[in-house]
Structure formats: C-alpha cells, structure tokens
Design an enzyme around this catalytic site. Structure first.
Site, mmCIF file in Angstrom:
data_model
loop_
_atom_site.group_PDB
_atom_site.id
_atom_site.type_symbol
_atom_site.label_atom_id
_atom_site.label_comp_id
_atom_site.label_asym_id
_atom_site.label_seq_id
_atom_site.Cartn_x
_atom_site.Cartn_y
_atom_site.Cartn_z
ATOM 1 C CB VAL A 132 -10.932 -11.434 -5.895
ATOM 2 C CG1 VAL A 132 -9.490 -11.885 -6.110
ATOM 3 C CG2 VAL A 132 -11.122 -10.020 -6.415
ATOM 4 C CD GLU A 190 -18.200 -17.066 -20.750
ATOM 5 O OE1 GLU A 190 -19.149 -17.108 -21.544
ATOM 6 O OE2 GLU A 190 -18.315 -17.217 -19.525
ATOM 7 C CG ASP A 201 -11.332 -12.552 -15.187
ATOM 8 O OD1 ASP A 201 -12.492 -12.311 -14.837
ATOM 9 O OD2 ASP A 201 -10.579 -13.338 -14.572
ATOM 10 C CE LYS A 205 -11.388 -13.198 -11.503
ATOM 11 N NZ LYS A 205 -11.032 -14.517 -12.072
ATOM 12 N N GLY A 308 -16.923 -21.024 -10.573
ATOM 13 C CA GLY A 308 -17.862 -22.145 -10.512
ATOM 14 C C GLY A 308 -19.060 -21.803 -9.651
HETATM 15 N N1 LIG Z 1 -19.291 -17.741 -13.355
HETATM 16 C C1 LIG Z 1 -18.462 -17.746 -12.312
HETATM 17 O O1 LIG Z 1 -17.833 -18.754 -11.984
HETATM 18 C C2 LIG Z 1 -18.301 -16.491 -11.504
HETATM 19 C C3 LIG Z 1 -17.362 -16.453 -10.463
HETATM 20 C C4 LIG Z 1 -17.239 -15.299 -9.709
HETATM 21 C C5 LIG Z 1 -18.029 -14.209 -10.013
HETATM 22 N N2 LIG Z 1 -18.935 -14.269 -11.039
HETATM 23 C C6 LIG Z 1 -19.755 -13.092 -11.312
HETATM 24 O O2 LIG Z 1 -21.121 -13.402 -11.028
HETATM 25 C C7 LIG Z 1 -21.955 -12.516 -11.786
HETATM 26 C C8 LIG Z 1 -23.039 -13.330 -12.472
HETATM 27 O O3 LIG Z 1 -22.446 -14.202 -13.403
HETATM 28 P P1 LIG Z 1 -23.295 -15.357 -14.118
HETATM 29 O O4 LIG Z 1 -22.295 -16.247 -14.753
HETATM 30 O O5 LIG Z 1 -24.275 -15.927 -13.179
HETATM 31 O O6 LIG Z 1 -24.081 -14.508 -15.237
HETATM 32 P P2 LIG Z 1 -25.303 -15.019 -16.133
HETATM 33 O O7 LIG Z 1 -25.411 -16.493 -16.127
HETATM 34 O O8 LIG Z 1 -25.167 -14.298 -17.453
HETATM 35 O O9 LIG Z 1 -26.605 -14.451 -15.382
HETATM 36 C C9 LIG Z 1 -26.952 -13.105 -15.418
HETATM 37 C C10 LIG Z 1 -28.332 -12.952 -14.811
HETATM 38 O O10 LIG Z 1 -28.664 -11.567 -14.795
HETATM 39 C C11 LIG Z 1 -29.940 -11.369 -15.399
HETATM 40 N N3 LIG Z 1 -29.950 -10.058 -16.040
HETATM 41 C C12 LIG Z 1 -29.186 -9.619 -17.068
HETATM 42 N N4 LIG Z 1 -29.493 -8.330 -17.345
HETATM 43 C C13 LIG Z 1 -30.461 -7.977 -16.468
HETATM 44 C C14 LIG Z 1 -31.186 -6.793 -16.255
HETATM 45 N N5 LIG Z 1 -30.998 -5.699 -17.004
HETATM 46 N N6 LIG Z 1 -32.131 -6.775 -15.290
HETATM 47 C C15 LIG Z 1 -32.367 -7.878 -14.521
HETATM 48 N N7 LIG Z 1 -31.696 -9.034 -14.670
HETATM 49 C C16 LIG Z 1 -30.760 -9.072 -15.641
HETATM 50 C C17 LIG Z 1 -30.094 -12.504 -16.377
HETATM 51 O O11 LIG Z 1 -31.480 -12.672 -16.612
HETATM 52 P P3 LIG Z 1 -32.029 -13.885 -17.534
HETATM 53 O O12 LIG Z 1 -31.833 -15.127 -16.690
HETATM 54 O O13 LIG Z 1 -33.461 -13.544 -17.723
HETATM 55 O O14 LIG Z 1 -31.193 -13.860 -18.782
HETATM 56 C C18 LIG Z 1 -29.452 -13.650 -15.600
HETATM 57 O O15 LIG Z 1 -30.383 -14.201 -14.716
HETATM 58 C C19 LIG Z 1 -21.015 -11.754 -12.722
HETATM 59 O O16 LIG Z 1 -20.707 -10.502 -12.163
HETATM 60 C C20 LIG Z 1 -19.775 -12.630 -12.756
HETATM 61 O O17 LIG Z 1 -18.584 -11.893 -13.066
HETATM 62 C C21 LIG Z 1 -19.079 -15.377 -11.778
#
Ligand SMILES: NC(=O)c1ccc[n+]([C@@H]2O[C@H](COP(=O)([O-])OP(=O)(O)OC[C@H]3O[C@@H](n4cnc5c(N)ncnc54)[C@H](OP(=O)(O)O)[C@@H]3O)[C@@H](O)[C@H]2O)c1
Length: 430
Positions: A132, A190, A201, A205, A308
């Site tokens: 959050v 996205e 979303d 939160k 971010g």
């Molecule tokens: N983006 C933001 O600003 C933000 C802010 C707060 C919270 N979050 C949270 O942070 C988390 C990660 O977000 P993100 O944007 O970093 O996601 P992302 O870029 O899609 O990365 C996901 C990662 O998980 C791996 N993965 C997917 N399925 C898997 C599995 N079955 N086994 C092992 N590894 C697996 C992927 O592997 P590969 O690299 O091999 O594809 C990738 O490395 C989410 O819960 C999101 O809600 C994000």
C-alpha cells in the site's frame, strides 16, 4: 560482530531486480547502522533465459521450492505478484519458520488473515508495507505508532495511474481515451489498464488499510467500487466552476452505535468532486496520499510516490531489516486483521452529490426533476443549466443525502420524457 541473515528472493522483475540492486548498494550501510548483514543468497524466477543485468547468474533458479524450503535461507522476500502459486509458496515458507516480506496487495487483500495466522502460529513475521503506497510508511505507522489510536476515517488517493490520468484531464482538458493513451506511452498505465482504472487495485489497498486501521477484517470484495472510465472532460470544467477538482478516492469510515457499542464500516472507491482547498486536491500526477482521522492524534496526512521501483524497493528493504532484527531477537510482531467487519449498506452512506443530467429544455422540466429529488428527500444546494432546447444539461449540487435516496431518484428519471442520455453522478468531498 554483525548478525548474518540469508535472504531468498522469489520474483526478480520490475521490483525484484530493483530491490536486489538497492540491497547490494545499501548492504554495508545497513550492516553499519543496524549490525545486520543481509546476504542475498538465492533468487527464483520463471524464465532462467532472460537477461538480468546486475544480477549474479549463480544465484538464479527456476525452482521456487528450493528457495522457500531451503535450510540455508532465513527470510523470504516475495516479489512475484498474484495469488497462484504465491499463496501456497508463502504458506510453506511461513510454516517452515521463515519470515516473509511481500509487496503483493492482491494476495494480502484476499488472504492476509490466513497468512497472518500462519505467521503467528510459526512465530515469525509477515510484513507487506510495499503493498500500500509503496515507500510511504503508512502500514508501519498503523501497526506501531498508531496501534493505540481509535481511527474513525481513512480517505486516500492510492492509485498513481488513475491520479495521473485525472490530473491531466483537469489540467489539459483531455478526454479519457487520450489521457489513457498518454499514460500508456509514458509507461504509467499497463497495456491492460483495467485494475488501475476500474478501482480494483484501490479496493485491494483500501481493504488492507481499513483492516489495519479499524482492527476489523475488510476484504476487497466487501468494497463497493467505481472507477474513472465514466468521468468526462466536461465534468472537470463544471467542477472547477464550483470550486472542485475530480479525484479517485478510497474512503472507509467506522460508524459506532453509542447505545449498542456495535460498529459498522462503510468502505467505497469512487471518483469524487474534491474541494480545491482540501489537502487531497493538491495530490497530483502519480503521487498518492492517505489521510487518517485519529481520535487523539488528529488528522494525519501521508504523502509520496505510491509506486515505482525505488520507492517500492525502499519499503521492501525496511520490512526486511525489521524482520531480520526480529529474527536476531527471536521475536515477531503480529499484524492484527481482527474479526470480520460488519459492512454498512452503501445505500445508508451519506454524501453531498454532483448530478449532471441531459434534459429537454421546456417549461416545467426543472421543477419536474427537482420534484423527483425532493420526493426522495434530496435537498438541492445549487442548480445550474447550460445550453438550450434538446441539448441542455443541468447540474445539481445537493445537500447531504443518502446514496439510497439518490439511486431511487435516478431510477425515476428514466421514466421522465424530459431527461435523456446518461446521468453523471459523483459524491462531493469538501
Ligand atoms: N510496480 C510497482 O510499482 C509496485 C508497487 C508496489 C507493489 N508492487 C508489487 O510488487 C510485486 C512484483 O511486481 P513487479 O512489477 O516487479 O512484477 P514483474 O515485473 O511482473 O515481475 C514478476 C517476477 O516474478 C517472476 N515469476 C513469475 N511467476 C513466477 C513463478 N511461478 N515462479 C518464480 N518466479 C516467477 C518473474 O520471472 P521472470 O523474470 O522470469 O519473468 C519476474 O521476475 C507485485 O505483487 C506488485 O503488485 C509493485
């Protein structure tokens, strides 16, 4: 001598890779200031073939169990996202006695209570500050500094994509499709923006915030939500003339019955007209803010980037250090989700409303429409009409009225020949 803690990371994408970089950069400083040496020992990903600049390939595996169940890993950091297979992986990790740090709002909003119970049974931490408003430490404040507070209301802007879009609509007069395209080009939305623009979303939160603030379990599914897809460029012009801007708000409030001592929680996500002097009106672009109404501490406002890579990584690192410190001291801190909340029927929630109708401008129309509102107990603060003939529109600003009354009045408008087209209805937050 420093306390050595071995960290297993599952997920190394957008946030995971940034977190790994921040940990490497800050490791010596953290050791110096806390006496804890955080070593990133293994990283599980889905696709081992992906290029990952800055990541030591020797740490990588595509076998998540080999991280979650490993004897030589002390703490799990989960940055995969989503529910499957993450929920089962984290339950396994907790049951095997490993503290878990996660950024996964979707998982915590849906299964936080179950995971928190598993953590408590195993006597380890489950921390999720990043879920959050990323690097803004609102959850830690709720769990620690404000744990003795009685909090009556949360009002927040907790989705950066939708706030960016609404800010651009307000400033530049762009319509929804144009501003969505701009956000996508800038990487702020996205390719499938549904979760951000539908309010889903935000509901996840808000469920987490409300559960921690009110110590009653609120689930995302409990929250009535509207997104921003129906907000029109012309509503911004009209709102500005009345002294408002438009924001996507998350609002949760406790209603306590003084006689029975029972309480109900109202929780909603909606686009609202926000008074230009309200602190949330100044939260622009992809910034987020959460306002808490506390009985003793008063009105508190948390503000900052809500997403971010670096803000998220900062929150993950803070949680990791707290979990590692608890391991060192052989303690843990339970995150209380509380008993299931009783949700207030949204029809009983009271707001002032902004109502824009397309009407046929003939004598008697305004009194007919006003009559329907009056018959449902909705009293009018101002009426403004624009245009003439078949293409006139009329805007009502109401005094506070229940949502049920407004909905009933709007249902009756469809029977009036003088009202045509869509009705635009938004709550007002002064
Ligand atoms: N983006 C933001 O600003 C933000 C802010 C707060 C919270 N979050 C949270 O942070 C988390 C990660 O977000 P993100 O944007 O970093 O996601 P992302 O870029 O899609 O990365 C996901 C990662 O998980 C791996 N993965 C997917 N399925 C898997 C599995 N079955 N086994 C092992 N590894 C697996 C992927 O592997 P590969 O690299 O091999 O594809 C990738 O490395 C989410 O819960 C999101 O809600 C994000």
């Amino acid at each position: 001598m420093s306390h050595h803690v071995r960290v297993g990371l599952i997920g190394c994408g957008n946030i995971g890779a940034s977190f790994a970089g921040l940990l490497a950069e800050r490791r010596a400083d953290v050791r110096g200031t806390t006496g804890i040496d955080l070593e990133l020992t293994r990283i599980a990903v889905k696709n081992l073939g992906k290029p990952r600049p800055g990541i030591d390939p020797a740490l990588l595996t595509d076998d998540t169990d080999s991280v979650v169940l490993a004897d030589d890993i002390d703490v799990i950091v989960e940055l995969i996202g989503g529910i499957d297979p993450v929920k089962d992986l984290l339950l396994e990790a907790l049951k095997s006695g490993k503290p878990v740090v996660t950024a996964n709002k979707e998982l915590i909003a849906a299964h936080g209570e179950e995971l928190s119970n598993a953590a408590a049974e195993a006597g380890v931490d489950l921390f999720f500050e990043t879920a959050v408003v990323a690097g803004v430490p609102v959850l830690r404040s709720l769990r620690e500094s404000l744990i003795g507070e009685s909090i009556s209301k949360i009002t927040g802007i907790i989705n950066g994509t939708s706030n960016f879009m609404l800010t651009r609509m307000a400033d530049e007069g762009l319509d929804y499709d144009a501003v969505l395209q701009r956000a996508q080009e800038l990487g702020l939305a996205e390719p499938d923006p549904t979760a951000d623009v539908s309010g889903a979303d935000v509901a996840s939160k808000l469920a987490i915030l409300a559960s921690l603030a009110f110590k009653r379990l609120v689930r995302a599914d409990d929250i009535e939500r509207e997104g921003i897809t129906e907000v029109k460029a012309e509503d911004f012009d009209i709102a500005a003339r009345f002294g408002y801007t438009i924001k996507l708000l998350a609002v949760a409030e406790v209603f306590r019955d003084a006689e029975t001592g029972q309480s109900e929680i109202g929780a909603q996500v909606f686009p609202a007209l926000v008074g230009l002097t309200h602190p949330l009106a100044a939260v622009r672009d992809s910034f987020n803010a959460v306002s808490l109404s506390c009985d003793a501490a008063g009105e508190l406002l948390f503000h900052g980037p809500g997403a971010g890579q670096l803000p998220s990584s900062s929150a993950v690192l803070g949680d990791l250090i707290a979990a590692a410190d608890h391991l060192r001291r052989d303690t843990h801190r339970r995150v209380p989700f509380g008993q299931r909340a009783v949700l207030r029927d949204p029809d009983r929630l009271v707001h002032s409303f902004y109502l824009r109708l397309r009407i046929v401008d003939v004598p008697g129309t305004l009194s007919e429409v006003s009559g329907v509102l009056g018959a449902h107990g909705v009293s009018i603060r101002t009426i403004t009409q624009q245009g003439r003939g078949d293409d006139a529109s009329v805007v009502f600003i109401t005094h506070p009225a229940s949502e049920g009354s407004l909905r009933a009045a709007i249902a009756e408008f469809s029977a009036l020949s003088s009202v045509h087209g869509d009705v635009s209805l938004m709550r007002i937050v002064e």
